[in-house]
Write a protein that holds these residues in place. Structure first.
Motif, PDB file in Angstrom:
ATOM      1  N   GLU A 121       0.923  -1.390   0.035  1.00  0.00           N
ATOM      2  CA  GLU A 121       0.112   0.031  -0.162  1.00  0.00           C
ATOM      3  C   GLU A 121       0.835   1.220   0.062  1.00  0.00           C
ATOM      4  N   TRP A 122       1.900   1.166   0.900  1.00  0.00           N
ATOM      5  CA  TRP A 122       2.906   2.450   0.907  1.00  0.00           C
ATOM      6  C   TRP A 122       3.390   2.682  -0.596  1.00  0.00           C
ATOM      7  N   LEU A 123       3.938   1.675  -1.051  1.00  0.00           N
ATOM      8  CA  LEU A 123       4.616   1.712  -2.445  1.00  0.00           C
ATOM      9  C   LEU A 123       3.778   2.308  -3.452  1.00  0.00           C
ATOM     10  N   PHE A 124       2.624   1.768  -3.598  1.00  0.00           N
ATOM     11  CA  PHE A 124       1.623   2.485  -4.562  1.00  0.00           C
ATOM     12  C   PHE A 124       1.286   3.959  -4.188  1.00  0.00           C
ATOM     13  N   LEU A 125       1.077   4.284  -3.021  1.00  0.00           N
ATOM     14  CA  LEU A 125       0.765   5.438  -2.555  1.00  0.00           C
ATOM     15  C   LEU A 125       1.929   6.386  -2.744  1.00  0.00           C
ATOM     16  N   HIS A 126       3.133   5.975  -2.419  1.00  0.00           N
ATOM     17  CA  HIS A 126       4.242   6.774  -2.637  1.00  0.00           C
ATOM     18  C   HIS A 126       4.743   7.071  -3.978  1.00  0.00           C
ATOM     19  N   ILE A 127       4.521   6.113  -4.967  1.00  0.00           N
ATOM     20  CA  ILE A 127       4.739   6.331  -6.570  1.00  0.00           C
ATOM     21  C   ILE A 127       3.651   7.445  -6.865  1.00  0.00           C
ATOM     22  N   GLN A 128       2.520   7.340  -6.425  1.00  0.00           N
ATOM     23  CA  GLN A 128       1.484   8.197  -6.842  1.00  0.00           C
ATOM     24  C   GLN A 128       1.596   9.615  -6.320  1.00  0.00           C
ATOM     25  N   ALA A 129       1.774   9.667  -5.153  1.00  0.00           N
ATOM     26  CA  ALA A 129       2.048  10.990  -4.403  1.00  0.00           C
ATOM     27  C   ALA A 129       3.329  11.835  -4.483  1.00  0.00           C
ATOM     28  N   MET A 130       4.084  10.944  -4.385  1.00  0.00           N
ATOM     29  CA  MET A 130       5.600  11.527  -4.234  1.00  0.00           C
ATOM     30  C   MET A 130       6.548  11.289  -5.499  1.00  0.00           C
ATOM     31  N   ASP A 131       6.490  10.060  -6.032  1.00  0.00           N
ATOM     32  CA  ASP A 131       7.603   9.943  -6.963  1.00  0.00           C
ATOM     33  C   ASP A 131       7.075  10.306  -8.329  1.00  0.00           C
ATOM     34  N   SER A 132       5.885  10.545  -8.671  1.00  0.00           N
ATOM     35  CA  SER A 132       5.303  11.197  -9.789  1.00  0.00           C
ATOM     36  C   SER A 132       5.632  12.504  -9.810  1.00  0.00           C
ATOM     37  N   VAL A 133       5.636  13.260  -8.749  1.00  0.00           N
ATOM     38  CA  VAL A 133       5.839  14.620  -8.605  1.00  0.00           C
ATOM     39  C   VAL A 133       7.343  14.897  -8.694  1.00  0.00           C
ATOM     40  N   ALA A 134       8.131  13.929  -8.216  1.00  0.00           N
ATOM     41  CA  ALA A 134       9.578  13.978  -8.216  1.00  0.00           C
ATOM     42  C   ALA A 134      10.054  13.977  -9.785  1.00  0.00           C
ATOM     43  N   ALA A 135       9.262  12.799 -10.348  1.00  0.00           N
ATOM     44  CA  ALA A 135       9.870  12.555 -11.857  1.00  0.00           C
ATOM     45  C   ALA A 135       9.418  13.557 -12.566  1.00  0.00           C
ATOM     46  N   ASP A 136       8.271  14.303 -12.536  1.00  0.00           N
ATOM     47  CA  ASP A 136       7.986  15.515 -13.458  1.00  0.00           C
ATOM     48  C   ASP A 136       8.885  16.494 -13.159  1.00  0.00           C
ATOM     49  N   PHE A 137       9.400  16.836 -11.877  1.00  0.00           N
ATOM     50  CA  PHE A 137      10.110  17.941 -11.644  1.00  0.00           C
ATOM     51  C   PHE A 137      11.643  17.369 -12.296  1.00  0.00           C
ATOM     52  N   LEU A 138      12.174  16.341 -12.358  1.00  0.00           N
ATOM     53  CA  LEU A 138      13.427  15.997 -12.819  1.00  0.00           C
ATOM     54  C   LEU A 138      13.398  16.130 -14.574  1.00  0.00           C
ATOM     55  N   MET A 139      12.110  15.689 -14.917  1.00  0.00           N
ATOM     56  CA  MET A 139      12.058  15.723 -16.446  1.00  0.00           C
ATOM     57  C   MET A 139      12.014  17.028 -16.858  1.00  0.00           C
TER      58      MET A 139
END
Length: 134
Positions: free
Chosen positions: A111-129
């Motif tokens: 559950e953490w993994l899915f939520l973390h990817i959606q809420a945190m990593d997606s924002v981080a990836a967009d920022f890096l791109m």
């Protein structure tokens, strides 16, 4: 089991690859919990912890000192799940409770993994791109 095709995807493919690797390791732990000897479960958990550390160091290394506004929040989420996973590992080492470890992985970690990817990593990836595109 963690279906890799159901994992949220982010804009940075390298991050998706790391998440896929983590799903494979989680599935390995779950499979070993079903049938294997305790020592192989222990080794699989150690592999998970090692992968998590590399995963988190990789992400944090890309974000640190680059002006990512959510860096501290992102990092603290990593620290929290790492501590919880270490605790689950120590409980496994002390009590060898297969059901407790399975419950942690399936109910909490996944559950953490899915939520973390959606809420945190997606924002981080967009920022890096955006940084790469500029």
């Amino acid at each position: 089991m963690v279906e890799k095709k159901s994992l949220p995807r982010v804009a940075k493919e390298e991050m998706n690859a790391v998440h896929d690797e983590e799903a494979d390791i989680l599935n390995d732990v779950l499979e070993r919990l079903e049938t294997d000897e305790e020592e192989t479960v222990t080794k699989a958990m150690e592999r998970l912890l090692e992968h998590m550390q590399v995963h988190f160091d990789y992400e944090e290394g890309m974000l640190k000192n680059r002006g990512f506004a959510m860096f501290d929040t992102h990092r603290s989420d990593h620290v929290r799940i790492m501590n919880e996973t270490r605790m689950a590992y120590m409980n496994w080492r002390n009590f060898r409770d297969r059901e407790a470890l399975r419950e942690f992985i399936e109910a909490e970690f996944v559950e953490w993994l899915f939520l973390h990817i959606q809420a945190m990593d997606s924002v981080a990836a967009d920022f890096l791109m955006r940084l790469e595109d500029s």
